[in-house]
Motif scaffolding. Sequence first.
Motif, PDB file in Angstrom:
ATOM      1  N   LEU A 151       0.832  -1.200   0.000  1.00 44.93           N
ATOM      2  CA  LEU A 151       0.000   0.000   0.000  1.00 44.93           C
ATOM      3  C   LEU A 151       0.868   1.252   0.000  1.00 44.93           C
ATOM      4  O   LEU A 151       0.583   2.232  -0.709  1.00 44.93           O
ATOM      5  N   ALA A 152       1.936   1.247   0.780  1.00 47.06           N
ATOM      6  CA  ALA A 152       2.856   2.387   0.813  1.00 47.06           C
ATOM      7  C   ALA A 152       3.543   2.579  -0.535  1.00 47.06           C
ATOM      8  O   ALA A 152       3.675   3.710  -1.034  1.00 47.06           O
ATOM      9  N   CYS A 164      -5.966  -0.923  -9.734  1.00 42.74           N
ATOM     10  CA  CYS A 164      -7.240  -1.526  -9.321  1.00 42.74           C
ATOM     11  C   CYS A 164      -7.596  -1.134  -7.884  1.00 42.74           C
ATOM     12  O   CYS A 164      -8.781  -1.072  -7.532  1.00 42.74           O
ATOM     13  N   LEU A 165      -6.598  -0.854  -7.069  1.00 38.67           N
ATOM     14  CA  LEU A 165      -6.873  -0.363  -5.716  1.00 38.67           C
ATOM     15  C   LEU A 165      -7.535   1.015  -5.781  1.00 38.67           C
ATOM     16  O   LEU A 165      -8.520   1.271  -5.075  1.00 38.67           O
ATOM     17  N   LEU A 202      -1.041   7.409   8.507  1.00 37.99           N
ATOM     18  CA  LEU A 202      -0.947   6.030   8.961  1.00 37.99           C
ATOM     19  C   LEU A 202       0.485   5.503   8.978  1.00 37.99           C
ATOM     20  O   LEU A 202       0.735   4.389   9.418  1.00 37.99           O
ATOM     21  N   GLY A 203       1.417   6.320   8.471  1.00 32.49           N
ATOM     22  CA  GLY A 203       2.790   5.841   8.370  1.00 32.49           C
ATOM     23  C   GLY A 203       2.980   4.876   7.229  1.00 32.49           C
ATOM     24  O   GLY A 203       3.895   4.049   7.238  1.00 32.49           O
ATOM     25  N   LEU A 204       2.098   4.965   6.212  1.00 30.65           N
ATOM     26  CA  LEU A 204       2.161   4.048   5.071  1.00 30.65           C
ATOM     27  C   LEU A 204       2.520   4.801   3.804  1.00 30.65           C
ATOM     28  O   LEU A 204       1.935   4.586   2.743  1.00 30.65           O
ATOM     29  N   SER A 205       3.450   5.734   3.898  1.00 25.06           N
ATOM     30  CA  SER A 205       3.833   6.496   2.716  1.00 25.06           C
ATOM     31  C   SER A 205       5.338   6.442   2.555  1.00 25.06           C
ATOM     32  O   SER A 205       6.088   6.281   3.505  1.00 25.06           O
ATOM     33  N   LEU A 206       5.766   6.550   1.308  1.00 29.92           N
ATOM     34  CA  LEU A 206       7.176   6.647   0.975  1.00 29.92           C
ATOM     35  C   LEU A 206       7.376   7.937   0.196  1.00 29.92           C
ATOM     36  O   LEU A 206       6.469   8.397  -0.493  1.00 29.92           O
TER      37      LEU A 206
END
Length: 336
Positions: A152-153, A168-169, A252-256
């Motif tokens: 996800l990230a 698709c997400l 959420l801490g789900l990024s780069l």
Amino acid sequence: MFWLLSSLFLLASSGNAASNHKAVLKSQLQAQIECKQYLQFVGGACEERCKLLVLRSWNDSTGVVGLPLSRHYPAIYVNDKSIVRTNNCLQCNLREIPQCDSCVRASISLNCFDRSYGSAFPSPQLVPLPDLLHLNVIRQCAQMLQISPRELAVYGSSEFLLNQKASCLMRCIMIREGLYDDVRGPNNDRLYVQCGGYGTSEEDFKRKSQQCVDRLKTTCLDNCTLVARITKECYPPGAGLLDLILSLLSILGLSLPLGSLPSLPSLPVTIPTLPTLPTVPTLPTLPTIPTLPTIPTLPTIPTIPTLPTVPTIPTLPTVPTIPTLPTVPTVPSLPV
């Protein structure tokens, strides 16, 4: 805190109409009925503030939210003059009201809208999803498509264009929020409300975005890639749904950082040596087959001459039948 978050996520997961997926549509009358139930046993609670909160049109710090509240009034009355008239009403009537008196401020704000735009019509309008519900939709789509938090990230850092699964997400998120349909395309009415107007006029927003959507449809993209490209290219940057999703992933801490896709793991340096195959023994040389002698040509057999034809033997005449002789009478014996 845990129970509070659990309750909020249960609320986020509550069912809506199947055709709208997670999109919430409510009228002012529906919001009023809900608030009467919520505030039935609470003394001193203000119904107007509750109604605006249900419609996601109120913030205790900043006051009334013009969009989406203006969507609940006939469009013919929502114009530049009515907007100016509403703003003047808010400034004049809220000047002396303390910021902490949110109930009175909400009541005055709703009254200004009613005076400028007329009576609200009863048809339900889009209630913008709050960040908590956005997060819930993102998590649900990731679970349905079997996408890990790490993936996800990575997909977010590529703006959901890394591969088919990433696109698709984004398609799942747009459909789940009631903002896209494979047949009708993006719902620009809802997108304009959901994203707070994009800082531009609605007419310009719809015209430019539709031109972009029509252009992308001619490129024969698959359904998932088309949605991801529309989300990235057809809406003003900085205030759109894509920006909101990326900011939520960051929370959420789900990024780069953009462009910092993780490298693939390096292969081991030493490649193990394959075992030496045994030498195949040399096969013995086959003996040479002697050349067969040439068979002499047989002499030509002379042609046998044709035998003369045997003449046909004539048919012999039939021998006539010899007549039977008469029987000779017996001679009597003579006496002695």
